[in-house]
Design an enzyme around this catalytic site. Structure first.
Site, PDB file in Angstrom:
ATOM      1  CE  LYS A  28     -17.008 -51.037 103.202  1.00 33.17           C
ATOM      2  NZ  LYS A  28     -17.573 -51.089 104.832  1.00 33.17           N
ATOM      3  NE  ARG A  29      -9.044 -46.785 105.652  1.00 32.47           N
ATOM      4  CZ  ARG A  29      -9.890 -45.713 105.473  1.00 32.47           C
ATOM      5  NH1 ARG A  29     -10.732 -46.174 104.080  1.00 32.47           N
ATOM      6  NH2 ARG A  29     -10.310 -45.278 106.207  1.00 32.47           N
ATOM      7  CB  ALA A  65      -8.073 -53.898 104.478  1.00 33.69           C
ATOM      8  CG  LEU A  67     -10.404 -62.552 103.668  1.00 32.86           C
ATOM      9  CD1 LEU A  67     -10.898 -63.146 102.316  1.00 32.86           C
ATOM     10  CD2 LEU A  67     -10.363 -63.901 104.200  1.00 32.86           C
ATOM     11  CG  LEU A  69     -10.977 -59.362 107.734  1.00 31.09           C
ATOM     12  CD1 LEU A  69     -10.711 -57.900 109.309  1.00 31.09           C
ATOM     13  CD2 LEU A  69     -10.997 -60.839 107.436  1.00 31.09           C
ATOM     14  N   GLY A 112      -3.530 -60.942 103.288  1.00 27.23           N
ATOM     15  CA  GLY A 112      -4.063 -61.073 102.447  1.00 27.23           C
ATOM     16  C   GLY A 112      -3.442 -60.050 101.406  1.00 27.23           C
ATOM     17  CD  GLU A 115      -2.097 -64.698 101.855  1.00 23.36           C
ATOM     18  OE1 GLU A 115      -3.153 -64.218 102.162  1.00 23.36           O
ATOM     19  OE2 GLU A 115      -1.250 -66.212 101.934  1.00 23.36           O
ATOM     20  CD  GLU A 135      -3.275 -63.241 107.730  1.00 24.23           C
ATOM     21  OE1 GLU A 135      -1.955 -62.658 108.803  1.00 24.23           O
ATOM     22  OE2 GLU A 135      -3.591 -63.523 106.989  1.00 24.23           O
ATOM     23  N   GLY A 143      -4.309 -67.746 103.378  1.00 21.51           N
ATOM     24  CA  GLY A 143      -4.880 -68.401 102.232  1.00 21.51           C
ATOM     25  C   GLY A 143      -4.832 -68.137 101.054  1.00 21.51           C
TER      26      GLY A 143
HETATM   27  C1  1HE Z   1     -12.218 -54.163 105.939  1.00 24.90           C
HETATM   28  C2  1HE Z   1     -11.375 -54.632 105.880  1.00 24.90           C
HETATM   29  C3  1HE Z   1     -10.766 -56.019 105.476  1.00 24.90           C
HETATM   30  C4  1HE Z   1     -10.826 -52.222 106.477  1.00 24.90           C
HETATM   31  N1  1HE Z   1     -12.336 -56.506 105.175  1.00 24.90           N
HETATM   32  N2  1HE Z   1     -13.500 -54.534 105.340  1.00 24.90           N
HETATM   33  N3  1HE Z   1      -6.802 -57.929 107.476  1.00 24.90           N
HETATM   34  C5  1HE Z   1      -7.299 -57.904 108.648  1.00 24.90           C
HETATM   35  O1  1HE Z   1      -7.620 -58.106 109.600  1.00 24.90           O
HETATM   36  C6  1HE Z   1      -7.161 -55.641 108.795  1.00 24.90           C
HETATM   37  C7  1HE Z   1      -8.478 -54.974 109.535  1.00 24.90           C
HETATM   38  N4  1HE Z   1      -8.170 -53.339 108.380  1.00 24.90           N
HETATM   39  C8  1HE Z   1      -7.820 -53.040 109.996  1.00 24.90           C
HETATM   40  O2  1HE Z   1      -6.996 -53.529 110.497  1.00 24.90           O
HETATM   41  C9  1HE Z   1      -7.938 -51.316 109.135  1.00 24.90           C
HETATM   42  O3  1HE Z   1      -8.514 -50.739 108.655  1.00 24.90           O
HETATM   43  C10 1HE Z   1      -5.967 -50.957 108.335  1.00 24.90           C
HETATM   44  C11 1HE Z   1      -5.401 -50.751 109.869  1.00 24.90           C
HETATM   45  C12 1HE Z   1      -6.195 -52.086 106.804  1.00 24.90           C
HETATM   46  C13 1HE Z   1      -6.852 -49.056 108.010  1.00 24.90           C
HETATM   47  O4  1HE Z   1      -7.542 -47.954 109.330  1.00 24.90           O
HETATM   48  P1  1HE Z   1      -7.835 -46.923 109.208  1.00 24.90           P
HETATM   49  O5  1HE Z   1      -8.538 -46.509 110.641  1.00 24.90           O
HETATM   50  O6  1HE Z   1      -7.792 -46.095 107.596  1.00 24.90           O
HETATM   51  O7  1HE Z   1      -9.759 -47.650 107.854  1.00 24.90           O
HETATM   52  P2  1HE Z   1     -10.933 -48.089 109.263  1.00 24.90           P
HETATM   53  O8  1HE Z   1     -12.425 -47.210 109.456  1.00 24.90           O
HETATM   54  O9  1HE Z   1     -10.583 -49.103 109.846  1.00 24.90           O
HETATM   55  O10 1HE Z   1     -11.269 -48.785 107.811  1.00 24.90           O
HETATM   56  C14 1HE Z   1     -12.254 -48.455 106.336  1.00 24.90           C
HETATM   57  C15 1HE Z   1     -13.640 -49.417 106.699  1.00 24.90           C
HETATM   58  O11 1HE Z   1     -12.754 -50.491 105.471  1.00 24.90           O
HETATM   59  C16 1HE Z   1     -14.003 -49.666 107.344  1.00 24.90           C
HETATM   60  O12 1HE Z   1     -15.729 -50.085 107.044  1.00 24.90           O
HETATM   61  P3  1HE Z   1     -16.820 -48.895 107.302  1.00 24.90           P
HETATM   62  O13 1HE Z   1     -18.223 -49.820 106.832  1.00 24.90           O
HETATM   63  O14 1HE Z   1     -16.454 -48.825 108.823  1.00 24.90           O
HETATM   64  O15 1HE Z   1     -16.090 -47.828 106.640  1.00 24.90           O
HETATM   65  C17 1HE Z   1     -13.644 -50.225 107.911  1.00 24.90           C
HETATM   66  O16 1HE Z   1     -14.424 -51.682 108.396  1.00 24.90           O
HETATM   67  C18 1HE Z   1     -13.096 -51.161 106.058  1.00 24.90           C
HETATM   68  N5  1HE Z   1     -11.964 -52.476 106.403  1.00 24.90           N
HETATM   69  N6  1HE Z   1      -9.950 -53.601 106.495  1.00 24.90           N
HETATM   70  C19 1HE Z   1     -13.414 -55.885 105.458  1.00 24.90           C
HETATM   71  N7  1HE Z   1     -10.120 -56.314 105.236  1.00 24.90           N
HETATM   72  C20 1HE Z   1      -6.755 -65.088 101.414  1.00 24.90           C
HETATM   73  S1  1HE Z   1      -6.413 -65.281 103.405  1.00 24.90           S
HETATM   74  C21 1HE Z   1      -5.918 -63.886 104.109  1.00 24.90           C
HETATM   75  C22 1HE Z   1      -5.658 -63.448 105.222  1.00 24.90           C
HETATM   76  C23 1HE Z   1      -6.216 -61.714 106.020  1.00 24.90           C
HETATM   77  O17 1HE Z   1      -5.615 -61.389 105.249  1.00 24.90           O
HETATM   78  S2  1HE Z   1      -6.128 -61.458 107.312  1.00 24.90           S
HETATM   79  C24 1HE Z   1      -5.931 -60.364 107.940  1.00 24.90           C
HETATM   80  C25 1HE Z   1      -7.628 -59.399 107.584  1.00 24.90           C
END
Ligand code: 1HE
Length: 264
Positions: A28-29, A65, A67, A69, A112, A115, A135, A143
């Site tokens: 889940k990265r 990756a 929070l 989500l 996060g 962060e 975000e 957060g």
């Molecule tokens: C996740 C998450 C996650 C991946 N929560 N499950 N963060 C984001 O908006 C970043 C979201 N993630 C991405 O943009 C990409 O996953 C990556 C660039 C980090 C990596 O890409 P990649 O192609 O290597 O992996 P993928 O195929 O997108 O993800 C692999 C799995 O990880 C997939 O799940 P699967 O069940 O389909 O295999 C994704 O859904 C899962 N995954 N990132 C949940 N973040 C305290 S407040 C902080 C606020 C924030 O952090 S906002 C930013 C959130």
């Protein structure tokens, strides 16, 4: 650590005086769920008790990756507030604890994840690292302390730019912005972070404590109050037997001099 029956969500190893803590959810990265936060808290507390410095890294090609989500989207509002406050407490254990933390960054350092990196004292990124605060596009807000720590690190305007536009920066660009202090070739960040942590572990413990705890607080004070606290900390650290030993070691030519960088 030994956080979960099915999977250690956070790994923990010791390299001499340095604890090496790994986010360990690569499928889940390394997204940060509530259970990851708890496992991270355990690891940080353990490192603080038994080591002189620590490194935080991520398993697999991405640091983190951000929070989780999938967990977040199901949360009632009050649980989202409590969750954010829990992140604050855990990241505060890192930033204003008793030992220096160095983060080793590769791949995604997002939301996060950035962060978390911002709560460490020194950031080392390899060439694959990329930084983003998506975000705005996700309809949420930082957060995990980013509005304070990331804004101070790179400046509020740059942080606002990242959040508003979703702009993604490479390691070298983030270095220019002051968000990371070292950039290494691909795959070399963890070893470099351990080397830096070992270097910090050799400092006097009280000096490290003052650097971690007085320096950021002085930034929150008026100049007058900050300068006063600086004098107190300066006298306090100098008054220890360890400081006297270290000062005499230099004067008696038993301690290393400060040398110009080899490639200068
Ligand atoms: C996740 C998450 C996650 C991946 N929560 N499950 N963060 C984001 O908006 C970043 C979201 N993630 C991405 O943009 C990409 O996953 C990556 C660039 C980090 C990596 O890409 P990649 O192609 O290597 O992996 P993928 O195929 O997108 O993800 C692999 C799995 O990880 C997939 O799940 P699967 O069940 O389909 O295999 C994704 O859904 C899962 N995954 N990132 C949940 N973040 C305290 S407040 C902080 C606020 C924030 O952090 S906002 C930013 C959130």
């Amino acid at each position: 650590m030994d956080g979960s029956a099915e999977q250690n969500l956070v790994s923990y190893e010791r390299h001499g005086a340095v604890s090496v803590i790994g986010l360990n959810r690569p499928e889940k990265r390394n997204a940060i769920s509530d259970r990851v936060v708890e496992a991270l808290a355990d690891a940080v507390e353990r490192a603080t008790l038994e080591s002189r410095a620590a490194v935080i890294h991520g398993a697999g090609p991405h640091f983190c990756a951000g929070l989780d989500l999938a967990e977040h989207v199901e949360k009632p509002l009050i649980d989202a507030v409590k969750g954010s406050r829990r992140w604050h407490r855990v990241f505060d254990l890192i930033e204003r604890g008793a030992i220096p933390f160095v983060s080793a960054l590769r791949g995604a350092v997002v939301g996060g994840g950035f962060e978390l990196a911002a709560s460490t004292h020194i950031r080392v990124a390899d060439d694959t690292a990329f930084f983003a605060l998506p975000e705005g596009s996700r309809g949420i807000f930082v957060g995990g302390g980013g509005s304070v720590r990331i804004a101070r690190l790179i400046g509020t305007a740059r942080m606002g730019d990242m959040m508003l536009t979703g702009r993604v920066l490479r390691a070298r660009e983030m270095e220019q912005w002051g968000g990371v202090s070292y950039v290494t070739p691909d795959g070399a960040a963890l070893d470099k972070a351990i080397e830096i942590a070992e270097r910090t572990a050799s400092n006097a413990e009280l000096s490290n404590y003052a650097i971690l705890n007085a320096l950021p607080r002085i930034q929150d004070m008026s100049s007058e109050d900050g300068l006063f606290l600086e004098s107190i900390m300066s006298a306090l650290t100098s008054a220890t037997p360890e400081a006297e030993d270290r000062l005499r070691a230099f004067l008696e030519k038993r301690a290393a001099k400060v040398e110009a960088p080899k490639d200068a």
